[in-house]
Scaffold this motif. Structure first.
Motif, PDB file in Angstrom:
ATOM      1  N   ALA A   1      27.764  31.506  34.142  1.00  0.00           N
ATOM      2  CA  ALA A   1      27.261  30.517  34.630  1.00  0.00           C
ATOM      3  C   ALA A   1      27.648  29.928  35.851  1.00  0.00           C
ATOM      4  O   ALA A   1      27.153  29.208  37.114  1.00  0.00           O
ATOM      5  CB  ALA A   1      27.683  29.289  33.537  1.00  0.00           C
ATOM      6  N   LEU A   2      28.622  30.329  36.473  1.00  0.00           N
ATOM      7  CA  LEU A   2      28.946  29.616  38.204  1.00  0.00           C
ATOM      8  C   LEU A   2      28.036  30.844  38.401  1.00  0.00           C
ATOM      9  O   LEU A   2      27.803  30.224  39.636  1.00  0.00           O
ATOM     10  CB  LEU A   2      30.314  30.064  38.715  1.00  0.00           C
ATOM     11  CG  LEU A   2      31.518  29.268  37.732  1.00  0.00           C
ATOM     12  CD1 LEU A   2      32.843  30.130  38.320  1.00  0.00           C
ATOM     13  CD2 LEU A   2      31.438  28.008  37.906  1.00  0.00           C
ATOM     14  N   VAL A   3      28.070  32.039  38.641  1.00  0.00           N
ATOM     15  CA  VAL A   3      26.960  32.843  39.234  1.00  0.00           C
ATOM     16  C   VAL A   3      25.622  32.262  39.144  1.00  0.00           C
ATOM     17  O   VAL A   3      24.674  31.791  39.928  1.00  0.00           O
ATOM     18  CB  VAL A   3      26.699  34.196  39.328  1.00  0.00           C
ATOM     19  CG1 VAL A   3      25.771  34.864  39.575  1.00  0.00           C
ATOM     20  CG2 VAL A   3      28.339  35.097  39.445  1.00  0.00           C
TER      21      VAL A   3
ATOM     22  N   THR B   1      22.370  37.525  45.645  1.00  0.00           N
ATOM     23  CA  THR B   1      21.909  36.055  45.673  1.00  0.00           C
ATOM     24  C   THR B   1      20.734  36.359  46.817  1.00  0.00           C
ATOM     25  O   THR B   1      19.363  36.281  46.142  1.00  0.00           O
ATOM     26  CB  THR B   1      22.692  35.403  46.436  1.00  0.00           C
ATOM     27  OG1 THR B   1      23.727  35.190  46.329  1.00  0.00           O
ATOM     28  CG2 THR B   1      22.554  33.642  46.988  1.00  0.00           C
ATOM     29  N   LYS B   2      20.549  37.087  47.509  1.00  0.00           N
ATOM     30  CA  LYS B   2      19.741  37.283  48.639  1.00  0.00           C
ATOM     31  C   LYS B   2      18.717  38.279  47.558  1.00  0.00           C
ATOM     32  O   LYS B   2      17.057  38.087  47.676  1.00  0.00           O
ATOM     33  CB  LYS B   2      19.939  38.089  49.754  1.00  0.00           C
ATOM     34  CG  LYS B   2      20.834  37.482  50.767  1.00  0.00           C
ATOM     35  CD  LYS B   2      21.032  38.833  52.102  1.00  0.00           C
ATOM     36  CE  LYS B   2      22.740  38.088  52.637  1.00  0.00           C
ATOM     37  NZ  LYS B   2      23.143  38.307  53.386  1.00  0.00           N
TER      38      LYS B   2
ATOM     39  N   LEU C   1      23.381  30.491  42.357  1.00  0.00           N
ATOM     40  CA  LEU C   1      22.102  30.345  42.637  1.00  0.00           C
ATOM     41  C   LEU C   1      20.881  29.279  42.843  1.00  0.00           C
ATOM     42  O   LEU C   1      20.437  29.462  43.735  1.00  0.00           O
ATOM     43  CB  LEU C   1      21.255  31.478  41.443  1.00  0.00           C
ATOM     44  CG  LEU C   1      22.066  32.756  42.120  1.00  0.00           C
ATOM     45  CD1 LEU C   1      21.659  33.676  40.303  1.00  0.00           C
ATOM     46  CD2 LEU C   1      21.708  33.568  42.954  1.00  0.00           C
ATOM     47  N   GLU C   2      21.459  28.533  41.581  1.00  0.00           N
ATOM     48  CA  GLU C   2      20.449  27.351  41.726  1.00  0.00           C
ATOM     49  C   GLU C   2      20.268  26.860  42.937  1.00  0.00           C
ATOM     50  O   GLU C   2      19.979  26.066  43.914  1.00  0.00           O
ATOM     51  CB  GLU C   2      20.838  26.390  40.482  1.00  0.00           C
ATOM     52  CG  GLU C   2      20.220  27.064  39.184  1.00  0.00           C
ATOM     53  CD  GLU C   2      21.046  26.219  38.611  1.00  0.00           C
ATOM     54  OE1 GLU C   2      20.867  26.415  37.089  1.00  0.00           O
ATOM     55  OE2 GLU C   2      21.939  25.517  38.554  1.00  0.00           O
ATOM     56  N   LEU C   3      21.795  26.386  43.585  1.00  0.00           N
ATOM     57  CA  LEU C   3      22.205  25.338  44.561  1.00  0.00           C
ATOM     58  C   LEU C   3      22.127  26.022  45.829  1.00  0.00           C
ATOM     59  O   LEU C   3      21.159  25.761  47.095  1.00  0.00           O
ATOM     60  CB  LEU C   3      23.531  24.889  44.824  1.00  0.00           C
ATOM     61  CG  LEU C   3      24.519  24.508  44.303  1.00  0.00           C
ATOM     62  CD1 LEU C   3      26.327  25.355  43.850  1.00  0.00           C
ATOM     63  CD2 LEU C   3      23.921  23.116  44.037  1.00  0.00           C
ATOM     64  N   VAL C   4      21.870  27.374  45.929  1.00  0.00           N
ATOM     65  CA  VAL C   4      21.875  27.968  46.778  1.00  0.00           C
ATOM     66  C   VAL C   4      19.905  28.407  47.672  1.00  0.00           C
ATOM     67  O   VAL C   4      19.676  28.180  48.828  1.00  0.00           O
ATOM     68  CB  VAL C   4      21.574  30.057  47.166  1.00  0.00           C
ATOM     69  CG1 VAL C   4      21.298  30.447  48.334  1.00  0.00           C
ATOM     70  CG2 VAL C   4      23.728  30.081  47.382  1.00  0.00           C
TER      71      VAL C   4
END
Length: 87
Positions: free
Chosen positions: A21-23, A81-82, A27-30
């Motif tokens: 959930a945190l990852v 993330t990338k 991803l949403e924030l990034v």
């Protein structure tokens, strides 16, 4: 003994779900940050920011994760993330 075994496994499973959930939230924030950067004409990848992230997380680590483990985790998180967001 079996009850304790099951309890530890349950806690591990719950923790793993929180990690996912945190990852996903990261991803949403990034993605949102990268959209803003694109609008401002900025590069999405900032090596200096990544270096500071590594330093901050290394300092925040109280163990038992080793310093090398923190570095590997941050590397995996940045690569993920990338890859997920197409950088």
């Amino acid at each position: 003994m079996s009850d304790r075994f099951d309890e530890i496994r349950r806690q591990i499973a719950e923790n793993d779900e929180r990690v996912i959930a945190l990852v996903n939230r990261r991803l949403e924030l990034v993605a949102e940050l990268w959209q803003l950067k694109a609008e401002l004409g900025l590069d999405v990848v900032d090596p200096d920011r990544e270096r500071r992230l590594r330093e901050r997380l290394a300092s925040a680590n109280a163990g038992p994760l080793s310093p090398g483990g923190v570095d590997r985790l941050v590397t995996a998180l940045l690569e993920l993330t990338k890859r997920e967001l197409g950088a």
